[in-house]
Design a protein around this motif. Structure first.
Motif, PDB file in Angstrom:
ATOM      1  N   THR A 125       0.845  -1.192   0.000  1.00 23.75           N
ATOM      2  CA  THR A 125       0.000   0.000   0.000  1.00 23.75           C
ATOM      3  C   THR A 125       0.883   1.246   0.000  1.00 23.75           C
ATOM      4  OG1 THR A 125      -0.128  -0.175   2.424  1.00 23.75           O
ATOM      5  CG2 THR A 125      -1.948  -1.081   1.153  1.00 23.75           C
ATOM      6  N   VAL A 126       0.565   2.185  -0.898  1.00 22.56           N
ATOM      7  CA  VAL A 126       1.399   3.382  -1.086  1.00 22.56           C
ATOM      8  C   VAL A 126       0.511   4.615  -1.148  1.00 22.56           C
ATOM      9  CG1 VAL A 126       3.071   4.547  -2.570  1.00 22.56           C
ATOM     10  CG2 VAL A 126       3.073   2.042  -2.422  1.00 22.56           C
ATOM     11  N   VAL A 127       0.883   5.638  -0.407  1.00 20.90           N
ATOM     12  CA  VAL A 127       0.244   6.950  -0.523  1.00 20.90           C
ATOM     13  C   VAL A 127       1.134   7.847  -1.377  1.00 20.90           C
ATOM     14  CG1 VAL A 127      -0.376   9.066   0.712  1.00 20.90           C
ATOM     15  CG2 VAL A 127      -1.016   6.841   1.649  1.00 20.90           C
TER      16      VAL A 127
ATOM     17  N   ILE B 282      -0.788   6.635 -10.943  1.00 20.75           N
ATOM     18  CA  ILE B 282      -1.402   5.737 -11.925  1.00 20.75           C
ATOM     19  C   ILE B 282      -0.452   4.623 -12.362  1.00 20.75           C
ATOM     20  CG2 ILE B 282      -2.311   5.634 -14.286  1.00 20.75           C
ATOM     21  CD1 ILE B 282      -3.724   8.308 -13.671  1.00 20.75           C
ATOM     22  N   PRO B 283       0.796   4.912 -12.749  1.00 21.29           N
ATOM     23  CA  PRO B 283       1.678   3.793 -13.092  1.00 21.29           C
ATOM     24  C   PRO B 283       1.970   2.862 -11.924  1.00 21.29           C
ATOM     25  CG  PRO B 283       2.853   5.893 -13.229  1.00 21.29           C
ATOM     26  CD  PRO B 283       1.404   6.206 -13.089  1.00 21.29           C
ATOM     27  N   LEU B 284       1.971   3.382 -10.688  1.00 20.09           N
ATOM     28  CA  LEU B 284       2.147   2.494  -9.538  1.00 20.09           C
ATOM     29  C   LEU B 284       0.969   1.533  -9.417  1.00 20.09           C
ATOM     30  CD1 LEU B 284       3.572   4.955  -6.852  1.00 20.09           C
ATOM     31  CD2 LEU B 284       4.781   3.020  -7.894  1.00 20.09           C
ATOM     32  N   ALA B 285      -0.245   2.055  -9.594  1.00 25.04           N
ATOM     33  CA  ALA B 285      -1.419   1.186  -9.532  1.00 25.04           C
ATOM     34  C   ALA B 285      -1.427   0.192 -10.683  1.00 25.04           C
ATOM     35  CB  ALA B 285      -2.688   2.027  -9.537  1.00 25.04           C
ATOM     36  N   ARG B 286      -1.026   0.643 -11.854  1.00 20.80           N
ATOM     37  CA  ARG B 286      -0.974  -0.262 -13.004  1.00 20.80           C
ATOM     38  C   ARG B 286      -0.040  -1.443 -12.757  1.00 20.80           C
ATOM     39  NH1 ARG B 286      -0.288   4.318 -17.721  1.00 20.80           N
ATOM     40  NH2 ARG B 286      -2.510   4.737 -18.098  1.00 20.80           N
ATOM     41  N   SER B 287       0.997  -1.200 -11.949  1.00 15.98           N
ATOM     42  CA  SER B 287       1.965  -2.274 -11.711  1.00 15.98           C
ATOM     43  C   SER B 287       1.632  -3.100 -10.470  1.00 15.98           C
ATOM     44  CB  SER B 287       3.381  -1.698 -11.604  1.00 15.98           C
ATOM     45  OG  SER B 287       3.482  -0.772 -10.545  1.00 15.98           O
TER      46      SER B 287
ATOM     47  N   PHE C  19       0.302  -1.982  -7.178  1.00 16.25           N
ATOM     48  CA  PHE C  19       0.231  -1.428  -5.832  1.00 16.25           C
ATOM     49  C   PHE C  19      -1.187  -0.943  -5.519  1.00 16.25           C
ATOM     50  CE2 PHE C  19       4.681  -0.885  -7.059  1.00 16.25           C
ATOM     51  CZ  PHE C  19       5.337  -1.377  -5.948  1.00 16.25           C
ATOM     52  N   GLN C  20      -1.524  -0.974  -4.226  1.00 17.04           N
ATOM     53  CA  GLN C  20      -2.759  -0.358  -3.744  1.00 17.04           C
ATOM     54  C   GLN C  20      -2.412   1.093  -3.396  1.00 17.04           C
ATOM     55  OE1 GLN C  20      -5.286  -2.667  -3.997  1.00 17.04           O
ATOM     56  NE2 GLN C  20      -3.562  -3.946  -4.646  1.00 17.04           N
ATOM     57  N   VAL C  21      -2.919   2.049  -4.154  1.00 16.94           N
ATOM     58  CA  VAL C  21      -2.450   3.430  -4.100  1.00 16.94           C
ATOM     59  C   VAL C  21      -3.553   4.354  -3.601  1.00 16.94           C
ATOM     60  CG1 VAL C  21      -1.475   5.347  -5.435  1.00 16.94           C
ATOM     61  CG2 VAL C  21      -0.874   2.982  -6.023  1.00 16.94           C
ATOM     62  N   TYR C  22      -3.155   5.299  -2.759  1.00 15.48           N
ATOM     63  CA  TYR C  22      -4.002   6.415  -2.360  1.00 15.48           C
ATOM     64  C   TYR C  22      -3.365   7.683  -2.938  1.00 15.48           C
ATOM     65  CZ  TYR C  22      -5.845   3.159   1.144  1.00 15.48           C
ATOM     66  OH  TYR C  22      -6.399   2.079   1.786  1.00 15.48           O
ATOM     67  N   GLY C  23      -4.101   8.383  -3.782  1.00 13.88           N
ATOM     68  CA  GLY C  23      -3.607   9.649  -4.325  1.00 13.88           C
ATOM     69  C   GLY C  23      -4.225  10.805  -3.571  1.00 13.88           C
ATOM     70  N   ILE C  24      -3.389  11.572  -2.875  1.00  8.53           N
ATOM     71  CA  ILE C  24      -3.877  12.672  -2.033  1.00  8.53           C
ATOM     72  C   ILE C  24      -3.354  13.999  -2.565  1.00  8.53           C
ATOM     73  CG2 ILE C  24      -3.771  13.702   0.273  1.00  8.53           C
ATOM     74  CD1 ILE C  24      -3.658  10.916   1.442  1.00  8.53           C
ATOM     75  N   ASP C  25      -4.260  14.956  -2.739  1.00 10.14           N
ATOM     76  CA  ASP C  25      -3.853  16.286  -3.183  1.00 10.14           C
ATOM     77  C   ASP C  25      -4.846  17.310  -2.658  1.00 10.14           C
ATOM     78  OD1 ASP C  25      -1.676  17.145  -5.486  1.00 10.14           O
ATOM     79  OD2 ASP C  25      -3.292  18.623  -5.267  1.00 10.14           O
ATOM     80  N   LEU C  26      -4.372  18.542  -2.500  1.00  9.61           N
ATOM     81  CA  LEU C  26      -5.224  19.629  -2.029  1.00  9.61           C
ATOM     82  C   LEU C  26      -6.104  20.181  -3.141  1.00  9.61           C
ATOM     83  CD1 LEU C  26      -5.882  21.490   0.395  1.00  9.61           C
ATOM     84  CD2 LEU C  26      -4.028  22.987  -0.376  1.00  9.61           C
ATOM     85  N   SER C  27      -5.668  20.027  -4.392  1.00  9.70           N
ATOM     86  CA  SER C  27      -6.340  20.651  -5.533  1.00  9.70           C
ATOM     87  C   SER C  27      -7.427  19.743  -6.109  1.00  9.70           C
ATOM     88  CB  SER C  27      -5.322  20.983  -6.625  1.00  9.70           C
ATOM     89  OG  SER C  27      -5.978  21.344  -7.821  1.00  9.70           O
TER      90      SER C  27
ATOM     91  N   ALA D 175      -4.186  -6.467 -10.046  1.00 10.38           N
ATOM     92  CA  ALA D 175      -4.850  -6.196  -8.764  1.00 10.38           C
ATOM     93  C   ALA D 175      -4.485  -4.845  -8.173  1.00 10.38           C
ATOM     94  CB  ALA D 175      -4.545  -7.300  -7.756  1.00 10.38           C
ATOM     95  N   GLY D 176      -4.093  -3.880  -8.996  1.00  4.76           N
ATOM     96  CA  GLY D 176      -3.799  -2.544  -8.501  1.00  4.76           C
ATOM     97  C   GLY D 176      -5.063  -1.702  -8.382  1.00  4.76           C
ATOM     98  N   THR D 177      -5.077  -0.785  -7.423  1.00 10.52           N
ATOM     99  CA  THR D 177      -6.234   0.091  -7.224  1.00 10.52           C
ATOM    100  C   THR D 177      -5.759   1.496  -6.879  1.00 10.52           C
ATOM    101  OG1 THR D 177      -6.381  -0.385  -4.855  1.00 10.52           O
ATOM    102  CG2 THR D 177      -7.642  -1.820  -6.336  1.00 10.52           C
ATOM    103  N   ILE D 178      -6.645   2.452  -7.055  1.00  7.41           N
ATOM    104  CA  ILE D 178      -6.385   3.832  -6.597  1.00  7.41           C
ATOM    105  C   ILE D 178      -7.632   4.369  -5.927  1.00  7.41           C
ATOM    106  CG2 ILE D 178      -5.844   6.212  -7.203  1.00  7.41           C
ATOM    107  CD1 ILE D 178      -4.279   5.348  -9.521  1.00  7.41           C
ATOM    108  N   ARG D 179      -7.405   5.051  -4.829  1.00  4.06           N
ATOM    109  CA  ARG D 179      -8.449   5.834  -4.182  1.00  4.06           C
ATOM    110  C   ARG D 179      -7.965   7.274  -4.134  1.00  4.06           C
ATOM    111  NH1 ARG D 179     -10.237   5.345   2.167  1.00  4.06           N
ATOM    112  NH2 ARG D 179     -11.838   6.987   2.168  1.00  4.06           N
ATOM    113  N   TRP D 180      -8.742   8.204  -4.698  1.00  2.00           N
ATOM    114  CA  TRP D 180      -8.359   9.614  -4.754  1.00  2.00           C
ATOM    115  C   TRP D 180      -8.988  10.358  -3.578  1.00  2.00           C
ATOM    116  CZ3 TRP D 180      -4.703   9.951  -8.228  1.00  2.00           C
ATOM    117  CH2 TRP D 180      -4.740   9.173  -9.383  1.00  2.00           C
TER     118      TRP D 180
END
Length: 241
Positions: free
Chosen positions: A25-27, A38-43, A45-53, A76-81
């Motif tokens: 799991t990676v933030v 996105i490329p991390l999830a494609r490969s 990883f379970q990714v959380y993308g966090i941004d203020l904008s 099996a990669g995912t992203i939660r924004w």
């Protein structure tokens, strides 16, 4: 941003994870439009993308929606924004690793804000988890001030980029006037942007990481697991909980 070395950031992360522990799991803290998340999830990883904008996250979601999902599912990669402030972010569950690249932390212009972001990151990591990030050192902001203005002149986009440095704080304002048009159509649209960054003494950053609780703090430079030098343009920190 088309010339930004995203592949080099990803390569550094993988090299560092090989040393400190490969995560599941990676933030991506300060994920912008998802060029690393996105490329991390494609490969896989379970990714959380966090941004203020919210605008950046909207672009990131669109880019992710355009990703061939069959290929993603096979890994099996995912992203939660998530729209959050890096000084106050939280997930409610610990993660294996956090990254924050493209000098995101330089946009925090007060020491207290840096310390808050480091504390929140420490709390969000599992024991043994790693925090990888890069920052411009003071010498790089001085180079920007000395070498400006910067100019781009292409068929459908042009910009004028000037800088003003406040030496006492080592804080710089980047002023950009951008002219852009779609697919050669007329007229050009004009946009104004101002980006403010502050550089910090690397020793202060290392001490702030230890103060936040990190037990291992290492420094590298310019996308490689090598020591920094006076000519380094970009410092990389690796901190382990």
């Amino acid at each position: 941003m088309e010339d930004m070395p995203y592949a080099d950031w990803l390569g550094f992360a993988r090299a560092a994870w090989s040393r400190y522990g490969m995560p599941s799991t990676v933030v991506d803290l300060g994920c912008g439009t998802g060029s690393l998340a996105i490329p991390l999830a494609r490969s896989g990883f379970q990714v959380y993308g966090i941004d203020l904008s919210s605008d950046m996250l909207s672009v990131a979601r669109s880019k992710w929606d355009e990703t061939p999902q069959q290929a993603v599912r096979s890994r099996a990669g995912t992203i939660r924004w998530l729209q959050q402030d890096m000084r106050e972010w939280e997930l409610g569950e610990p993660v294996d690793a956090v990254i924050s690249f493209c000098d995101c932390l330089n946009y925090l212009t007060e020491e207290a804000d840096i310390e808050a972001a480091l504390r929140r990151t420490y709390l969000a990591l599992k024991p043994g988890g790693s925090f990888l990030f890069d920052m411009h050192p003071p010498s790089q902001l001085l180079r920007y001030a000395e070498e400006q203005p910067f100019v781009l002149d292409e068929r459908d986009i042009a910009y004028i980029w000037t800088c003003e440095l406040e030496e006492a704080r080592c804080q710089i304002e980047h002023h950009l006037t951008i002219f852009a048009r779609d697919a050669g159509s007329l007229p050009f649209n004009r946009f104004e942007e101002t980006h403010t960054q502050r550089a910090y003494d690397p020793d202060w950053i290392a001490n702030a990481l230890r103060k936040a609780g990190f037990r291992t703090v290492d420094r590298f430079a310019d996308f490689e697991l090598k020591p920094a030098s006076a000519s380094s343009e970009r410092l990389f920190f690796a901190a382990v909980k």
